[in-house]
Design a protein around this motif. Structure first.
Motif, PDB file in Angstrom:
ATOM      1  N   ALA A 106      65.725  36.139  74.616  1.00  0.00           N
ATOM      2  CA  ALA A 106      66.956  36.279  75.401  1.00  0.00           C
ATOM      3  C   ALA A 106      68.167  36.320  74.473  1.00  0.00           C
ATOM      4  N   ARG A 114      67.320  43.752  83.190  1.00  0.00           N
ATOM      5  CA  ARG A 114      67.453  42.342  82.838  1.00  0.00           C
ATOM      6  C   ARG A 114      68.157  41.567  83.942  1.00  0.00           C
ATOM      7  N   MET A 151      68.456  37.865  80.134  1.00  0.00           N
ATOM      8  CA  MET A 151      67.001  37.732  80.088  1.00  0.00           C
ATOM      9  C   MET A 151      66.329  39.052  80.430  1.00  0.00           C
ATOM     10  N   ALA A 207      61.246  37.364  81.760  1.00  0.00           N
ATOM     11  CA  ALA A 207      61.655  36.399  82.773  1.00  0.00           C
ATOM     12  C   ALA A 207      60.622  36.263  83.883  1.00  0.00           C
ATOM     13  N   ALA A 241      64.451  28.917  81.221  1.00  0.00           N
ATOM     14  CA  ALA A 241      63.812  29.725  82.273  1.00  0.00           C
ATOM     15  C   ALA A 241      62.986  28.836  83.205  1.00  0.00           C
ATOM     16  N   SER A 281      63.422  28.346  87.192  1.00  0.00           N
ATOM     17  CA  SER A 281      62.314  28.475  88.146  1.00  0.00           C
ATOM     18  C   SER A 281      62.268  27.279  89.090  1.00  0.00           C
TER      19      SER A 281
END
Length: 336
Positions: free
Chosen positions: A79, A101, A152, A157, A209, A213
């Motif tokens: 990233a 992205r 990202m 991702a 990341a 999530s």
């Protein structure tokens, strides 16, 4: 703009650029500020730098002669992290298929308002928003706004975060505890006093990341299946390109997308909206932009109504008053 895995980040030399040794062992890919450009050329200079190194955007500013802004970009494993500080900006991002992205945008100081298909998201200091750069959107900032942007690549991702199913997701709609943790993580990465090396970059990116999530969590507004997500994106793009057509119908959009009319309505239902609501939102938002534009002060309300797809000025006025509480004329007086 090149694909994400082929960044061309050659630092462009500018007169007076500070080339002193940096205080932290992190590879800085780009650092520019409008002060490097002559007064009177700073807005064009800034627009060019943003388009070349951040995103394909059309930028309008109030202080065209002495616009003040800076951007620093550095790598973070797969990233990138961009630190942006700027005076007021009104920005339009138009997807052209070249930007694959997500942008995770955290506001440090000031605030911004994002618009996408009638959806309005207000961000203040400490708030963040996940943006799908494969879709079009608009936003305006406060008189001064600082933010941290994590760029990202979508293929990377998607190994970690669920498909969000919509182009804009605000932190206010996510899991509160993980939202706070993600904000702190982005602030830590953005802090110049933090020392970490290239070996740790990948781990840091993965952890951010993972926090994203967790913050997204199980979302009721997610569209399961990549095909449906891509199809919704295509439908929105068709509508963005054709909403000014006075006679545009759901059947026209379904035909252009090569799906049945029934399936188009089903797709919008998964987003808790409808074709009519989305079309109206696009037209009203464009009308807002035109009414607030000083350059269009002499364009009549009727002309604006026709330009954005309404049959006449009375239809625009009725919907405008219903959704914004003002007539188009009063709104123009308050903004121009």
């Amino acid at each position: 703009m090149p694909a994400f895995d082929r960044w061309d980040l050659r630092v462009i030399p500018f007169p007076g650029r500070n080339r002193e040794k940096r205080e932290y062992p992190v590879e800085e890919l780009l650092h520019v500020k409008t002060a490097d450009a002559p007064i009177g050329q700073r807005c064009n200079f800034w627009t060019g730098q943003v388009a070349a190194h951040l995103s394909n955007m059309r930028i309008d500013v109030r202080r065209k002669l002495d616009f003040n802004a800076s951007i620093s970009i550095r790598s973070l494993g797969p990233a990138r992290i961009a630190l942006i500080d700027a005076d007021f900006q009104a920005i339009s991002h138009r997807a052209d298929g070249s930007e694959n992205r997500f942008h995770l945008n955290l506001v440090q100081e000031g605030g911004m308002v994002l618009h996408r298909f009638g959806e309005r998201i207000e961000l203040s200091a400490g708030d963040w928003c996940l943006i799908d750069e494969r879709e079009s959107y608009d936003f305006t900032t406060s008189e001064r706004c600082s933010c941290i942007v994590m760029q990202m690549p979508v293929p990377w991702a998607k190994r970690i975060i669920p498909d969000p199913g919509k182009p804009l997701i605000a932190s206010s709609t996510c899991e509160n505890h993980w939202t706070t943790a993600l904000s702190h993580g982005l602030l830590a990465v953005g802090a110049r006093e933090i020392r970490y090396n290239a070996v740790e970059d990948g781990m840091v990116a993965d952890q951010l990341a993972n926090l994203l999530s967790l913050a997204l969590g199980p979302r009721s507004d997610m569209v399961t299946g990549r095909h449906k997500t891509a199809l919704l994106r295509s439908i929105r793009q068709v509508m963005s390109e054709r909403f000014t057509e006075n006679s545009l119908t759901a059947r026209d959009v379904a035909a252009a997308s090569r799906i049945s009319l029934r399936y188009l309505h089903q797709l919008f239902a998964t987003q808790n909206t409808s074709f009519g609501q989305q079309l109206l939102a696009l037209r009203l938002h464009r009308a807002e932009q035109m009414l607030a534009d000083r350059r269009l002060a002499k364009v009549s309300i009727s002309e604006i109504a026709h330009a954005v797809g309404f049959a006449d000025s009375s239809t625009l006025t009725r919907h405008f008053r219903l959704h914004l509480g003002l007539t188009p004329r009063d709104y123009r007086k308050s903004r121009v």
